[in-house]
Scaffold this motif. Sequence first.
Motif, PDB file in Angstrom:
ATOM      1  N   UNK A  67       0.840  -1.205   0.000  1.00  0.00           N
ATOM      2  CA  UNK A  67       0.000   0.000   0.000  1.00  0.00           C
ATOM      3  C   UNK A  67       0.873   1.252   0.000  1.00  0.00           C
ATOM      4  N   UNK A  68       1.958   1.225   0.753  1.00  0.00           N
ATOM      5  CA  UNK A  68       2.858   2.382   0.794  1.00  0.00           C
ATOM      6  C   UNK A  68       3.487   2.674  -0.558  1.00  0.00           C
ATOM      7  N   UNK A  69       3.580   1.663  -1.400  1.00  0.00           N
ATOM      8  CA  UNK A  69       4.092   1.855  -2.758  1.00  0.00           C
ATOM      9  C   UNK A  69       2.975   2.130  -3.758  1.00  0.00           C
ATOM     10  N   UNK A  70       1.772   2.418  -3.235  1.00  0.00           N
ATOM     11  CA  UNK A  70       0.603   2.763  -4.041  1.00  0.00           C
ATOM     12  C   UNK A  70       0.124   1.613  -4.911  1.00  0.00           C
ATOM     13  N   UNK A  71       0.342   0.396  -4.447  1.00  0.00           N
ATOM     14  CA  UNK A  71      -0.223  -0.767  -5.114  1.00  0.00           C
ATOM     15  C   UNK A  71      -1.689  -0.923  -4.709  1.00  0.00           C
ATOM     16  N   UNK A  72      -2.458  -1.572  -5.567  1.00  0.00           N
ATOM     17  CA  UNK A  72      -3.786  -2.022  -5.184  1.00  0.00           C
ATOM     18  C   UNK A  72      -3.646  -3.322  -4.416  1.00  0.00           C
ATOM     19  N   UNK A  73      -4.437  -3.510  -3.382  1.00  0.00           N
ATOM     20  CA  UNK A  73      -4.294  -4.719  -2.577  1.00  0.00           C
ATOM     21  C   UNK A  73      -5.644  -5.165  -2.031  1.00  0.00           C
ATOM     22  N   UNK A  74      -5.733  -6.436  -1.766  1.00  0.00           N
ATOM     23  CA  UNK A  74      -6.906  -7.012  -1.122  1.00  0.00           C
ATOM     24  C   UNK A  74      -6.478  -8.247  -0.364  1.00  0.00           C
ATOM     25  N   UNK A  75      -7.168  -8.529   0.729  1.00  0.00           N
ATOM     26  CA  UNK A  75      -6.801  -9.679   1.559  1.00  0.00           C
ATOM     27  C   UNK A  75      -8.024 -10.525   1.845  1.00  0.00           C
ATOM     28  N   UNK A  76      -7.821 -11.853   1.836  1.00  0.00           N
ATOM     29  CA  UNK A  76      -8.891 -12.777   2.171  1.00  0.00           C
ATOM     30  C   UNK A  76      -8.354 -13.835   3.123  1.00  0.00           C
ATOM     31  N   UNK A  77      -9.251 -14.513   3.814  1.00  0.00           N
ATOM     32  CA  UNK A  77      -8.900 -15.668   4.641  1.00  0.00           C
ATOM     33  C   UNK A  77      -9.645 -16.876   4.089  1.00  0.00           C
ATOM     34  N   UNK A  78      -8.902 -17.856   3.628  1.00  0.00           N
ATOM     35  CA  UNK A  78      -9.511 -19.026   3.017  1.00  0.00           C
ATOM     36  C   UNK A  78     -10.235 -19.862   4.057  1.00  0.00           C
ATOM     37  N   UNK A  79     -11.310 -20.510   3.607  1.00  0.00           N
ATOM     38  CA  UNK A  79     -12.044 -21.452   4.444  1.00  0.00           C
ATOM     39  C   UNK A  79     -12.258 -22.730   3.653  1.00  0.00           C
ATOM     40  N   UNK A  80     -12.173 -23.889   4.302  1.00  0.00           N
ATOM     41  CA  UNK A  80     -12.266 -25.138   3.554  1.00  0.00           C
ATOM     42  C   UNK A  80     -13.616 -25.376   2.900  1.00  0.00           C
ATOM     43  N   UNK A  81     -14.662 -24.708   3.387  1.00  0.00           N
ATOM     44  CA  UNK A  81     -16.005 -24.941   2.855  1.00  0.00           C
ATOM     45  C   UNK A  81     -16.451 -23.844   1.901  1.00  0.00           C
ATOM     46  N   UNK A  82     -15.532 -23.017   1.427  1.00  0.00           N
ATOM     47  CA  UNK A  82     -15.913 -21.867   0.603  1.00  0.00           C
ATOM     48  C   UNK A  82     -15.082 -21.807  -0.669  1.00  0.00           C
ATOM     49  N   UNK A  83     -15.762 -21.570  -1.777  1.00  0.00           N
ATOM     50  CA  UNK A  83     -15.066 -21.352  -3.043  1.00  0.00           C
ATOM     51  C   UNK A  83     -14.336 -20.018  -2.997  1.00  0.00           C
ATOM     52  N   UNK A  84     -13.299 -19.908  -3.833  1.00  0.00           N
ATOM     53  CA  UNK A  84     -12.528 -18.661  -3.881  1.00  0.00           C
ATOM     54  C   UNK A  84     -13.230 -17.558  -4.668  1.00  0.00           C
ATOM     55  N   UNK A  85     -14.267 -17.877  -5.405  1.00  0.00           N
ATOM     56  CA  UNK A  85     -14.858 -16.861  -6.293  1.00  0.00           C
ATOM     57  C   UNK A  85     -15.241 -15.582  -5.564  1.00  0.00           C
ATOM     58  N   UNK A  86     -16.048 -15.711  -4.534  1.00  0.00           N
ATOM     59  CA  UNK A  86     -16.525 -14.519  -3.853  1.00  0.00           C
ATOM     60  C   UNK A  86     -15.408 -13.759  -3.148  1.00  0.00           C
ATOM     61  N   UNK A  87     -14.595 -14.428  -2.320  1.00  0.00           N
ATOM     62  CA  UNK A  87     -13.545 -13.656  -1.633  1.00  0.00           C
ATOM     63  C   UNK A  87     -12.512 -13.050  -2.577  1.00  0.00           C
ATOM     64  N   UNK A  88     -12.126 -13.767  -3.639  1.00  0.00           N
ATOM     65  CA  UNK A  88     -11.164 -13.197  -4.592  1.00  0.00           C
ATOM     66  C   UNK A  88     -11.781 -12.002  -5.307  1.00  0.00           C
ATOM     67  N   UNK A  89     -13.065 -12.126  -5.653  1.00  0.00           N
ATOM     68  CA  UNK A  89     -13.747 -11.001  -6.304  1.00  0.00           C
ATOM     69  C   UNK A  89     -13.769  -9.783  -5.385  1.00  0.00           C
ATOM     70  N   UNK A  90     -14.051 -10.000  -4.107  1.00  0.00           N
ATOM     71  CA  UNK A  90     -14.075  -8.884  -3.150  1.00  0.00           C
ATOM     72  C   UNK A  90     -12.693  -8.266  -2.994  1.00  0.00           C
TER      73      UNK A  90
END
Length: 413
Positions: A67-90
């Motif tokens: 963030x300090x280098x002005x990059x775009x960033x997002x963070x997620x916490x994986x769960x074994x019962x959840x697809x990555x689609x929604x969290x990666x999209x967010x």
Amino acid sequence: MDPVRNPYAPGAGQRPPELAGRGRELDVFDIVLERIARGRPERSLMLTGLRGVGKTVLLNTLRSQAINRLWGSGKIEARPDQSLRRPVAAALHMAVRELAPRHRAPDRIDAFLGVLKAFAQRSAPTGRAGAPSKLRDRWQPGIDVPAATGRADSGDIEIDLVELFSDAAAVASDVGTGIAVFIDEMQDVGPEDVSALCAACHELSQIGAPLIVVGAGLPHLPAVLSAAKSYSERLFRYQRIDRLDRIAADQALCAPAEREEVEYEQKALDLLYDKSGGYPYFVQAYGKATWDHAPRSPITAADVRVAAPEAEAELAVGFFGSRFERATPAEREYMRVMATLSLVEGESGGAVRDDMDAAVPTAEIARALGRKPASLSPARDALIKKGLIYSGERGTVAFTVPHFGRYLRTQPT
């Protein structure tokens, strides 16, 4: 000692007052960011280690660097019962929103958001006959533009993620920066999603696109990635996050205390390192309890001995006990045998030592229980899914939590 001024912070993912012993990892990530900024090829990064070594704290700190280098960033916490689609999209939605004010072509942002919406809404649930359904998920990602068609919406997560990451990287390239997606508990990502992540990172590395994935997970994360794609061994840069050495552990205790004009006697530091084993979470837990019990500065070994039972009681409930309670009776029996087998004789028949963080052969566990190894597979697999043990090498298991064997040996059968 004033408890209000207590500087120590034992907590899940809570940044300690002094991030000691992680300078190398921070320097490596700075180099990664700088190389990508200059158009140089770089690999995504994977942090691995036991519970309580500070992986989440380090992941958050690396994100701050981006963030300090002005990059775009997002963070997620994986769960074994959840697809990555929604969290990666967010996560990517958040990252691109950070870049949007600097982009000269709002239409390009809207076009990407349309692809992102299509990716988020696309799902392939199985119908009654086993065929993929064409119904779209009702979940809405909060994006005002219409969903695009024909891009990142095939329903095949591997195809869609490659296209989505490529488009996100193109947006970042337009503004002369990058995007970093941070994934905690990455060992819990499902097999199909792991394969898709590897494929997407492989594609990005080949074209030199400015998007990287930074993952954090338990020690068997490299094996999880390797099982998905054989080339993952060369695809990622792996960094093992371990306990602190003596110098770093002392710094983690002394630096915050000095800011409060408090000192430690050397014997107190010796005893604190012996109690904590250098594991960052334990360093904070013992440091906090010792501060609260010490009557004055300097803090002495006697203060540590008085405070240690309170720290151990708190760890027994919050750090160890909560995990132990999640296991079934059969799983607890399995872990108790692991804990017993971690007690081994020293060299040349010397004193028994507690090799509590070492791997234990599954064949020895079966022999100790008088069972066939195959009959214990359900208990072992359930414990792995619950994140209580891991298998770093074929035929062995180890605890994901430091000192868990010692705790188990104190529990009644």
